[in-house]
Design a protein around this motif. Structure first.
Motif, PDB file in Angstrom:
ATOM      1  N   ASP A   2      -1.752   5.098   6.456  1.00 38.78           N
ATOM      2  CA  ASP A   2      -1.739   4.808   7.991  1.00 38.78           C
ATOM      3  C   ASP A   2      -2.340   6.045   8.641  1.00 38.78           C
ATOM      4  O   ASP A   2      -2.795   7.023   8.261  1.00 38.78           O
ATOM      5  CB  ASP A   2      -0.236   4.692   8.490  1.00 38.78           C
ATOM      6  N   LYS A   3      -2.484   5.759  10.044  1.00 41.41           N
ATOM      7  CA  LYS A   3      -3.359   6.625  10.751  1.00 41.41           C
ATOM      8  C   LYS A   3      -2.807   7.869  10.865  1.00 41.41           C
ATOM      9  O   LYS A   3      -3.507   8.829  10.954  1.00 41.41           O
ATOM     10  CB  LYS A   3      -3.620   6.063  12.066  1.00 41.41           C
ATOM     11  N   TYR A   4      -1.401   7.913  11.232  1.00 40.23           N
ATOM     12  CA  TYR A   4      -0.729   9.137  11.183  1.00 40.23           C
ATOM     13  C   TYR A   4      -0.774  10.171   9.981  1.00 40.23           C
ATOM     14  O   TYR A   4      -1.139  11.361  10.359  1.00 40.23           O
ATOM     15  CB  TYR A   4       0.833   9.005  11.435  1.00 40.23           C
ATOM     16  N   ARG A   5      -0.728   9.558   8.713  1.00 40.53           N
ATOM     17  CA  ARG A   5      -0.825  10.251   7.748  1.00 40.53           C
ATOM     18  C   ARG A   5      -2.233  10.687   7.368  1.00 40.53           C
ATOM     19  O   ARG A   5      -2.640  11.904   7.133  1.00 40.53           O
ATOM     20  CB  ARG A   5      -0.257   9.584   6.524  1.00 40.53           C
ATOM     21  N   LYS A  66       5.514  10.832  16.286  1.00 38.40           N
ATOM     22  CA  LYS A  66       4.798   9.120  16.095  1.00 38.40           C
ATOM     23  C   LYS A  66       4.714   8.965  17.696  1.00 38.40           C
ATOM     24  O   LYS A  66       4.896   7.824  18.046  1.00 38.40           O
ATOM     25  CB  LYS A  66       5.897   8.389  15.778  1.00 38.40           C
TER      26      LYS A  66
END
Length: 106
Positions: A2-5, A66
């Motif tokens: 995912d984009k956060y990781r 987040k």
């Protein structure tokens, strides 16, 4: 991933690049310098200081909470110009280009 990781991994990679280029500082700039309202704090901070003391912490906070991530940005043109005479720029620029590409793909 995912984009956060993915973003967090690139921020860690950026920190490592700054450290390897000996651009990572142990003492923060003054509060006045950090409070600049100019883009990239160009009036008070070097590019590497802005990356270390403003960009990485703010992005890390967005990721940790987040919160919505930026829709689009390009760091590389600024980094390329601001650090054109600095050693280690190629590694740093490589990471900022990865960040740019990640945030273009939204």
């Amino acid at each position: 991933m995912d984009k956060y990781r993915h973003s967090m991994l690139l921020l860690e990679k950026l920190e490592a690049a700054l450290r390897n280029a000996e651009r990572w500082e142990s003492v923060p700039p003054s509060d006045v310098s950090l409070a600049s309202t100019e883009p990239f704090a160009v009036d008070t901070l070097s590019c590497s200081q802005w990356l270390q003391w403003i960009f990485i912490p703010r992005m890390t906070q967005l990721i940790a909470l987040k919160q919505p991530l930026p829709q689009h940005f390009e760091l590389s043109p600024y980094v390329e110009e601001a650090m054109k005479h600095d050693s280690g720029i190629n590694i740093i620029l490589g990471v900022t280009r990865e960040l740019d590409n990640l945030f273009k793909a939204q």
